[in-house]
Enzyme design. Structure first.
Site, short mmCIF file in Angstrom:
data_model
loop_
_atom_site.label_atom_id
_atom_site.label_comp_id
_atom_site.label_asym_id
_atom_site.label_seq_id
_atom_site.Cartn_x
_atom_site.Cartn_y
_atom_site.Cartn_z
N GLY A 1 19.88 25.29 19.38
CA GLY A 1 19.49 26.59 19.89
C GLY A 1 19.23 27.59 18.79
O GLY A 1 18.26 28.35 18.83
N TYR A 2 20.08 27.60 17.78
CA TYR A 2 19.93 28.51 16.65
C TYR A 2 18.63 28.22 15.90
O TYR A 2 17.88 29.13 15.56
CB TYR A 2 21.13 28.36 15.72
CG TYR A 2 21.18 29.35 14.58
CD1 TYR A 2 21.71 30.62 14.76
CD2 TYR A 2 20.71 29.00 13.32
CE1 TYR A 2 21.77 31.53 13.71
CE2 TYR A 2 20.77 29.89 12.27
CZ TYR A 2 21.29 31.16 12.46
OH TYR A 2 21.33 32.05 11.42
N THR A 3 18.36 26.93 15.66
CA THR A 3 17.13 26.57 14.96
C THR A 3 15.90 26.98 15.76
O THR A 3 14.93 27.52 15.20
CB THR A 3 17.10 25.06 14.68
OG1 THR A 3 18.23 24.71 13.88
CG2 THR A 3 15.83 24.66 13.96
#
Length: 253
Positions: free
Chosen positions: A157-159
């Site tokens: 999700g962060y990427t």
């Protein structure tokens, strides 16, 4: 020449300003002459560290709270800003990270990370950007990441969000550069903050990361100060749609 980096008379809004990178960015902007509106979910109304540092630089400070995981809270923030005058510099730094292997990554974590790191940032930038366009000037800085360029491990999700932030900065720059509004991003490398504590506490990961950084050390939040002031100042008036790595040479390795 010094006027190229002079922010006197400017008002900067820094999200995620309570600690870490956001705190360092707010302090740097104040040091260059800007008054600061700090925004964080848990920011103290008075007496915070960011307030102390901004006032020590001789600048005004306003503390506001907003939960960037809650879209309604961000809309309330937008409405509240009308009472504080125009924002000349917007630093979209608020962020969160959730670590779990992709095959086990729950929807709830994915949704939260995308909301904080991408959707809410667009809502805030759309509102403040509109006022900048009306005035014909403004500086917008997103905090991207090395994972705007790379895939990372256990942070899908962060990427995804940080890759999208890099694209969003470019898309907004395409629309707004001709109207005096500069939109860019800073991509911090491995910085010693709460978000990276798990990596620094893991001896194997810590060593593998340090071995890859030509500078030979983890970054510090104040390593972002110069890039922040540059992208907020007249010195960057012809810089648009850039994602500037501040990473100790990681991407060049």
């Amino acid at each position: 020449m010094s006027g190229l980096f002079d922010l006197t008379g400017r008002r900067a809004l820094v999200t995620g300003a309570r600690r870490g990178i956001g705190l360092a960015m707010a302090e740097a902007l104040a040091g260059a002459g800007a008054d600061v509106i700090g925004v964080s979910a848990q920011l103290e109304p008075t007496g915070s560290e960011v307030e102390r540092r901004v006032r020590a630089a001789g600048r005004d400070f306003t503390a506001l709270r907003a939960d960037f995981a809650d879209r309604a809270s961000v809309h309330r923030l937008v409405g509240e800003l009308d009472r504080h005058g125009p924002v000349d510099i917007l630093v979209n730094n608020a962020g969160t990270i959730a670590r779990a292997p992709a095959a086990e990554h729950p929807d709830e974590l994915w949704d939260q990370v995308l909301e904080v790191n991408l959707r809410s940032q667009f809502v805030l930038t759309r509102a403040i950007g509109k006022t900048m366009l009306e005035r014909g000037r403004g500086k917008i800085i997103f905090t991207a990441s090395l994972l705007s360029f790379q895939g990372g491990i256990n942070v899908p999700g962060y990427t995804a969000a940080k890759s999208a932030v890099a694209g969003l900065a470019k898309a907004l720059a395409n629309e707004w550069a001709a109207h005096g509004v500069n939109v860019n991003a800073i991509a911090p490398g491995y910085i010693a903050t709460d978000n990276t504590r798990a990596l620094r506490d893991d001896p194997v990961r810590n060593r593998s990361i340090l071995d890859r950084i030509p500078a030979g050390r983890w970054g510090r939040p104040d390593d972002l100060a110069g890039a922040t002031v540059f992208l907020a100042a007249p010195a960057s008036d012809y810089v648009n749609g850039v994602v500037l790595p501040v990473d100790g040479g990681w991407l060049g390795r």
